[in-house]
Design a protein around this motif. Structure first.
Motif, mmCIF file in Angstrom:
data_model
loop_
_atom_site.group_PDB
_atom_site.id
_atom_site.type_symbol
_atom_site.label_atom_id
_atom_site.label_comp_id
_atom_site.label_asym_id
_atom_site.label_seq_id
_atom_site.Cartn_x
_atom_site.Cartn_y
_atom_site.Cartn_z
ATOM 1 N N LYS A 264 15.098 -19.726 -43.055
ATOM 2 C CA LYS A 264 13.924 -19.389 -42.255
ATOM 3 C C LYS A 264 12.801 -20.399 -42.480
ATOM 4 N N CYS A 265 11.864 -20.432 -41.528
ATOM 5 C CA CYS A 265 10.721 -21.349 -41.612
ATOM 6 C C CYS A 265 9.853 -21.063 -42.836
ATOM 7 N N GLU B 36 21.639 -26.851 -45.809
ATOM 8 C CA GLU B 36 20.956 -25.768 -45.084
ATOM 9 C C GLU B 36 19.575 -26.214 -44.621
ATOM 10 N N GLN C 104 19.936 -28.736 -41.752
ATOM 11 C CA GLN C 104 20.246 -28.081 -40.469
ATOM 12 C C GLN C 104 18.998 -27.439 -39.875
ATOM 13 N N HIS C 105 18.216 -26.800 -40.713
ATOM 14 C CA HIS C 105 17.011 -26.141 -40.205
ATOM 15 C C HIS C 105 16.017 -27.172 -39.671
ATOM 16 N N CYS D 173 14.483 -27.260 -35.962
ATOM 17 C CA CYS D 173 13.109 -26.746 -35.854
ATOM 18 C C CYS D 173 12.142 -27.926 -35.839
#
Length: 167
Positions: free
Chosen positions: A2-3, A23, A26-27, A31
């Motif tokens: 999550k952000c 991870e 990827q985020h 984003c």
């Protein structure tokens, strides 16, 4: 990921203390907001790395020491310094003495005035009071002061042990 989790780790990521995990990668790829924030953090860190603290003036220490000596040589204002002057000390002693004297004479006057008022009230109310009232009990105690002050007589009385105070 999550952000919020990325934002918590951004200072460490920007400074290089923490490596990028798959991870996180990827985020960041998905984003744009987090990628932009991370880039801003990296630019800020780069500016902070380039900044150097200015050197103090060569005479800074000399001027600081001179100023400290000046301050130390000034007479220090102490809260009891005025007490060293004899006139002020005598005046303070006189004021305290008058205050203490007035306190004791005022209390004595109030005490005497209270007795005079009590005597006036008693002289105005010479009428017999009903037995069992608080006033009559106090009058009886006052009249029989000598009897009640000798408690040895009360100790000689036999007490009924089988009677309870609150039935």
């Amino acid at each position: 990921m999550k952000c919020e989790e990325i934002r918590e780790r951004m200072p460490d990521l920007a400074s290089g203390l923490m490596g990028t995990t798959p991870e996180i990668g990827q985020h960041l790829a998905g984003c744009g907001a987090c990628t932009g924030k991370l880039e801003e953090f990296r630019q800020t860190m780069a500016l902070l790395d380039e900044w150097q603290a200015p050197e103090p003036s060569p005479y800074f220490d000399v001027r600081l020491q001179a100023r400290l000596r000046e301050e130390m040589s000034k007479p220090q204002a102490h809260w009891l310094a005025w007490f060293r002057r004899p006139a002020l000390a005598a005046a303070l002693t006189l004021v305290i003495g008058i205050g203490v004297g007035l306190f004791f004479t005022a209390n004595n006057r109030l005490y005497k005035a209270g007795h005079q008022e009590l005597a006036v009230v008693e002289s105005q109310t010479n009428q017999p009071t009903e037995p069992g009232t608080a006033v009559s009990d106090l009058q009886a105690l006052e009249k029989n002061h000598d009897l009640y002050s000798d408690f040895d007589l009360l100790d000689d009385l036999e007490v009924q042990h089988d009677v309870t105070a609150n039935p």
